[in-house]
Enzyme design. Structure first.
Site, PDB file in Angstrom:
ATOM      1  CG  HIS A 157      -2.071  -0.898   1.157  1.00  0.00           C
ATOM      2  ND1 HIS A 157      -1.980  -2.222   1.507  1.00  0.00           N
ATOM      3  CD2 HIS A 157      -3.353  -0.706   0.746  1.00  0.00           C
ATOM      4  CE1 HIS A 157      -3.161  -2.804   1.335  1.00  0.00           C
ATOM      5  NE2 HIS A 157      -4.011  -1.911   0.862  1.00  0.00           N
ATOM      6  CE  LYS A 161      -3.708  -0.657   4.930  1.00  0.00           C
ATOM      7  NZ  LYS A 161      -4.956  -0.046   5.425  1.00  0.00           N
TER       8      LYS A 161
HETATM    9  N1  LIG Z   1     -12.629  -1.408   3.256  1.00  0.00           N
HETATM   10  C1  LIG Z   1     -12.166  -0.836   2.132  1.00  0.00           C
HETATM   11  O1  LIG Z   1     -12.565  -1.158   0.997  1.00  0.00           O
HETATM   12  C2  LIG Z   1     -11.152   0.249   2.286  1.00  0.00           C
HETATM   13  C3  LIG Z   1     -10.769   0.638   3.532  1.00  0.00           C
HETATM   14  N2  LIG Z   1      -9.919   1.700   3.710  1.00  0.00           N
HETATM   15  C4  LIG Z   1      -9.682   2.090   5.076  1.00  0.00           C
HETATM   16  O2  LIG Z   1     -10.375   3.317   5.318  1.00  0.00           O
HETATM   17  C5  LIG Z   1      -9.699   4.056   6.326  1.00  0.00           C
HETATM   18  C6  LIG Z   1      -9.429   5.472   5.821  1.00  0.00           C
HETATM   19  O3  LIG Z   1      -8.498   5.421   4.760  1.00  0.00           O
HETATM   20  P1  LIG Z   1      -8.073   6.755   3.992  1.00  0.00           P
HETATM   21  O4  LIG Z   1      -9.268   7.417   3.414  1.00  0.00           O
HETATM   22  O5  LIG Z   1      -6.953   6.365   3.100  1.00  0.00           O
HETATM   23  O6  LIG Z   1      -7.507   7.623   5.203  1.00  0.00           O
HETATM   24  P2  LIG Z   1      -7.479   9.201   5.371  1.00  0.00           P
HETATM   25  O7  LIG Z   1      -6.590   9.469   6.550  1.00  0.00           O
HETATM   26  O8  LIG Z   1      -7.184   9.856   4.066  1.00  0.00           O
HETATM   27  O9  LIG Z   1      -9.007   9.560   5.751  1.00  0.00           O
HETATM   28  C7  LIG Z   1      -9.576   9.376   7.023  1.00  0.00           C
HETATM   29  C8  LIG Z   1     -10.352  10.637   7.333  1.00  0.00           C
HETATM   30  O10 LIG Z   1     -11.084  10.455   8.540  1.00  0.00           O
HETATM   31  C9  LIG Z   1     -10.909  11.631   9.316  1.00  0.00           C
HETATM   32  N3  LIG Z   1     -11.190  11.432  10.709  1.00  0.00           N
HETATM   33  C10 LIG Z   1     -10.358  11.037  11.713  1.00  0.00           C
HETATM   34  N4  LIG Z   1     -11.017  11.012  12.881  1.00  0.00           N
HETATM   35  C11 LIG Z   1     -12.292  11.397  12.625  1.00  0.00           C
HETATM   36  C12 LIG Z   1     -13.439  11.594  13.437  1.00  0.00           C
HETATM   37  N5  LIG Z   1     -13.425  11.374  14.754  1.00  0.00           N
HETATM   38  N6  LIG Z   1     -14.584  12.017  12.852  1.00  0.00           N
HETATM   39  C13 LIG Z   1     -14.624  12.268  11.523  1.00  0.00           C
HETATM   40  N7  LIG Z   1     -13.550  12.118  10.696  1.00  0.00           N
HETATM   41  C14 LIG Z   1     -12.403  11.675  11.248  1.00  0.00           C
HETATM   42  C15 LIG Z   1      -9.467  12.040   9.029  1.00  0.00           C
HETATM   43  O11 LIG Z   1      -9.224  13.378   9.431  1.00  0.00           O
HETATM   44  P3  LIG Z   1      -7.722  13.826   9.837  1.00  0.00           P
HETATM   45  O12 LIG Z   1      -6.825  13.471   8.698  1.00  0.00           O
HETATM   46  O13 LIG Z   1      -7.878  15.295  10.024  1.00  0.00           O
HETATM   47  O14 LIG Z   1      -7.394  13.082  11.083  1.00  0.00           O
HETATM   48  C16 LIG Z   1      -9.422  11.839   7.531  1.00  0.00           C
HETATM   49  O15 LIG Z   1      -9.918  12.954   6.829  1.00  0.00           O
HETATM   50  C17 LIG Z   1      -8.450   3.246   6.668  1.00  0.00           C
HETATM   51  O16 LIG Z   1      -8.724   2.442   7.809  1.00  0.00           O
HETATM   52  C18 LIG Z   1      -8.252   2.369   5.450  1.00  0.00           C
HETATM   53  O17 LIG Z   1      -7.531   1.202   5.703  1.00  0.00           O
HETATM   54  C19 LIG Z   1      -9.406   2.377   2.660  1.00  0.00           C
HETATM   55  C20 LIG Z   1      -9.727   2.024   1.380  1.00  0.00           C
HETATM   56  C21 LIG Z   1     -10.630   0.927   1.092  1.00  0.00           C
HETATM   57  O1  LIG Z   2      -5.645   2.049   3.522  1.00  0.00           O
HETATM   58  C1  LIG Z   2      -5.919   1.794   2.313  1.00  0.00           C
HETATM   59  O2  LIG Z   2      -5.607   2.552   1.395  1.00  0.00           O
HETATM   60  C2  LIG Z   2      -6.643   0.557   2.017  1.00  0.00           C
HETATM   61  N1  LIG Z   2      -7.121  -0.122   3.012  1.00  0.00           N
HETATM   62  C3  LIG Z   2      -7.866  -1.314   2.952  1.00  0.00           C
HETATM   63  C4  LIG Z   2      -7.077  -2.428   3.619  1.00  0.00           C
HETATM   64  O3  LIG Z   2      -6.535  -2.194   4.722  1.00  0.00           O
HETATM   65  O4  LIG Z   2      -7.009  -3.520   3.078  1.00  0.00           O
HETATM   66  C5  LIG Z   2      -8.361  -1.641   1.571  1.00  0.00           C
HETATM   67  C6  LIG Z   2      -7.472  -1.233   0.438  1.00  0.00           C
HETATM   68  O5  LIG Z   2      -6.495  -2.200   0.251  1.00  0.00           O
HETATM   69  C7  LIG Z   2      -6.891   0.166   0.619  1.00  0.00           C
END
Ligand SMILES: NC(=O)C1=CN([C@@H]2O[C@H](COP(=O)(O)OP(=O)(O)OC[C@H]3O[C@@H](n4cnc5c(N)ncnc54)[C@H](OP(=O)(O)O)[C@@H]3O)[C@@H](O)[C@H]2O)C=CC1
Ligand SMILES: O=C(O)C1=N[C@H](C(=O)O)C[C@H](O)C1
Length: 271
Positions: A157, A161
């Protein structure tokens, strides 16, 4: 018929912005709210403008509870603590809570199970069709090949991450363990360093790489004596996860409360 009203949690994040885009391009759903953590520099900005789809008239708030009471579902890709806190609001509002957040531990999961007595919780480490199909294939391969075939899960990743192994790697490890009829918790080797000794037969190993802008790559390696089977998936665009999350919300609308998976949504549970 009126649209399903959806909120996006963490709307300024990488996935948050993709989710706003996915909602804006899907018939039958509308963005009714978007929020970030208190103090976020994104507060007050238009969620559509942040997502690059033009103004949607939805300003980023820091008050999830006031949004939940006016919504049918929330899409949540944030952090484990934020997700658990939100699950209590989703349960109070009896709405659909789609959870993509990874890195959840057993106490987090126990709280989500409690919330799922009142809310429809759809949670998966990966919301894409391709990975959920891959999980079904891994389950079958692990069942077909004996314990003398070693199973290793490799993931890569982007550099930002924060959790490892990835949620997807653990989902694939669970599928392999199910195929083998063993417990992943009791057989996982999540990291190796130093003089580890030889590989223990029947274990499922994990390796995590981080770098650059890689969206997400996973390979499950089944290594036998003199041959290897590799099953894999490469995510090229976060929209695959965002579209999956919107699909999960629509699937969960007016369903009975419970803790569901993306395999339930995609009809892949028996495959
Ligand atoms: N299941 C799936 O298909 C996938 C899962 N994921 C997962 O999703 C999660 C997020 O990934 P990603 O988008 O890359 O991460 P990012 O850090 O880009 O986004 C997370 C967001 O959530 C915000 N946040 C943190 N705390 C709070 C809160 N208490 N209330 C509201 N918002 C909050 C962060 O703000 P700030 O940065 O200001 O702290 C940030 O803007 C990870 O756990 C990732 O592994 C990602 C892609 C696919
Ligand atoms: O953090 C990410 O970016 C992603 N998180 C998910 C994971 O932990 O598997 C899904 C995807 O691979 C992207």
């Amino acid at each position: 018929m009126s649209s399903m009203r959806l909120i996006v949690a963490g709307a300024a994040g990488r996935m948050g912005r993709s989710l706003v885009r996915a909602i804006s391009e899907t018939d039958g759903v509308e963005l009714s709210g978007a929020f970030e953590r208190p103090g976020s520099p994104a507060l007050g900005k238009d969620a559509g403008e942040l997502a690059g789809v033009g103004p949607l008239g939805v300003a980023i708030s820091d008050d999830p509870l006031s949004l939940v009471v006016e919504a049918d579902g929330v899409l949540d890709f944030t952090t484990p603590d934020a997700t658990v806190a939100l699950s209590e609001f989703a349960a109070q509002g009896r709405i659909v809570h789609v959870i993509g957040t990874t890195g959840l531990d057993e106490p987090h999961l126990a709280r989500l199970d409690a919330a799922a007595r009142h809310a429809v919780v759809v949670r998966s480490g990966n919301m894409s069709l391709g990975v959920n199909l891959l999980a079904a294939l891994v389950r079958q391969a692990a069942a077909a090949l004996g314990p003398d075939w070693d199973i290793e899960v490799l993931e890569m990743h982007h550099r930002a991450k924060v959790d490892a192994p990835s949620g997807t790697a653990l989902l694939l490890g669970e599928a392999a363990a199910e195929g083998r009829g063993i417990s992943l918790a009791q057989n996982a080797v999540r990291s190796r360093d130093g003089h580890t000794g030889a590989r223990v037969e029947g274990t499922i190993g994990f390796a995590s790489l981080r770098g650059g802008s890689v969206v997400g790559e996973h390979t499950v390696i089944l290594a036998g004596a003199g041959e290897r089977v590799e099953l894999g998936h490469r995510a090229e665009d976060r929209m695959i996860f965002a579209r999956g999350a919107v699909k999960a919300a629509i699937w969960g609308f007016r369903r009975k409360p419970g803790h569901y998976s993306m395999a339930d949504v995609l009809g892949l549970t028996g495959v």
